[in-house]
Design an enzyme around this catalytic site. Structure first.
Site, short mmCIF file in Angstrom:
data_model
loop_
_atom_site.label_atom_id
_atom_site.label_comp_id
_atom_site.label_asym_id
_atom_site.label_seq_id
_atom_site.Cartn_x
_atom_site.Cartn_y
_atom_site.Cartn_z
N GLY A 15 0.72 -1.29 0.12
CA GLY A 15 0.16 0.13 -0.02
C GLY A 15 0.89 1.22 0.19
CG ASN A 17 2.13 3.31 -5.69
OD1 ASN A 17 2.53 4.36 -6.17
ND2 ASN A 17 2.71 2.58 -5.81
CG MET A 89 -1.44 -8.31 -6.87
SD MET A 89 -0.46 -7.64 -8.00
CE MET A 89 0.36 -9.39 -8.64
CG LEU A 92 -10.15 -5.31 -12.14
CD1 LEU A 92 -10.07 -3.75 -11.89
CD2 LEU A 92 -11.15 -5.71 -11.11
CG ASN A 106 -2.40 -0.54 -12.83
OD1 ASN A 106 -2.37 -0.62 -11.59
ND2 ASN A 106 -1.78 -1.35 -13.49
CG HIS A 108 3.09 -1.97 -15.22
ND1 HIS A 108 2.63 -3.10 -14.44
CD2 HIS A 108 4.17 -2.24 -15.92
CE1 HIS A 108 3.49 -4.35 -15.08
NE2 HIS A 108 4.22 -3.60 -15.89
C1 GRF Z 1 3.86 -1.14 -7.18
O1 GRF Z 1 5.19 -1.39 -7.86
C2 GRF Z 1 2.86 -1.06 -8.34
O2 GRF Z 1 3.40 -0.27 -9.65
C3 GRF Z 1 2.51 -2.32 -8.87
O3 GRF Z 1 2.39 -2.93 -7.57
C4 GRF Z 1 3.21 -2.41 -6.72
C5 GRF Z 1 2.43 -2.05 -5.64
O4 GRF Z 1 3.32 -1.46 -4.35
N1 GRF Z 1 1.42 -2.25 -9.74
P1 GRF Z 1 2.44 -0.84 -3.25
O5 GRF Z 1 1.64 -1.77 -2.48
O6 GRF Z 1 1.97 0.61 -3.58
O7 GRF Z 1 3.53 -0.35 -2.14
#
Ligand code: GRF
Length: 220
Positions: A15, A17, A89, A92, A106, A108
């Protein structure tokens, strides 16, 4: 949209982000968090910050289809202006994507279209890439194939490892994602189907911050 646009964030794990989107919220607010895992660390953090959390676990549903329907209904119930996936993960289905037209995004950890899917950092090193980074993109029903909104790039260092590259890329993610969400919330970036429109201010700021916008998009 009335009032400050709200963003529902979907997570499956750490989490970082989500936390960063919350800490840097400017012109939007995080209205809710949805997770498919009760063990996601980001859930504890969200609860501590009084953000409503909904957990929808696959094991509680008789089929993948009913699980994904429940996910869609849970997100709909939060009445978001935008839906941001952040380490979510679950692939959808179209029925979910169609419920949030032009407002489902999203982040990535690669320079899409290179390296969709998992293990992006190791794959970039193995492929001998000299550049890597992250991409914010629209979500479609394939994995990491939706229209690209913006990217942030770094140069690989000598002796780069997957772990060092992951750490450096995550820092870029934490710059790029709130910047995109802020401009979406203000209508300075708008998604219209497969086309992304940017204000001239967004073009200028992207240049100043070293973010890349796709070349074939329209400046409005
Ligand atoms: C990040 O690297 C994001 O780009 C990818 O999954 C990871 C999630 O990290 N989709 P966090 O849970 O936000 O720390």
């Amino acid at each position: 949209m009335g009032g400050i646009p709200t963003v529902t964030v979907l997570i499956s794990g750490r989490g970082s982000n989500l936390i960063n989107l919350f800490n840097r919220a400017d012109g939007y607010q995080i209205g809710a968090v949805i997770s498919n895992s009760r063990d996601a660390a980001g859930i504890t953090w969200a609860r501590e910050h009084s953000i409503p959390v909904t957990i929808i676990e696959r094991a509680k549903f008789p089929s993948l289809g009913t699980f994904k329907d429940a996910l869609r209904e849970a997100v709909c119930a939060t009445t978001p202006d935008f839906v941001a996936l952040a380490g979510f993960m679950v692939v959808l289905p179209p029925s979910f994507i169609e419920a949030f037209p032009d407002r489902l995004i999203n982040i990535h950890p690669s320079l899409l279209p290179k390296f969709p899917g998992l293990d992006t950092h190791a794959r970039a090193i193995t492929a001998g890439e000299t550049k890597h980074g992250c991409t914010v993109h629209c979500v479609d029903s394939e994995v990491d194939t939706g229209a690209i909104i913006a990217r942030a790039t770094l140069e690989l260092s000598p002796g780069e490892t997957p772990a060092s590259l992951a750490e450096r890329t995550l820092k870029l993610e934490h710059e790029l994602y709130p910047w995109v969400v802020r401009h979406l919330a203000r209508g300075k970036i708008s998604i219209r189907g497969a086309r992304i429109h940017y204000s001239s201010e967004v073009h200028q700021e992207a240049g100043e911050r070293g973010f890349q916008l796709p070349a074939d998009n329209e400046c409005v």
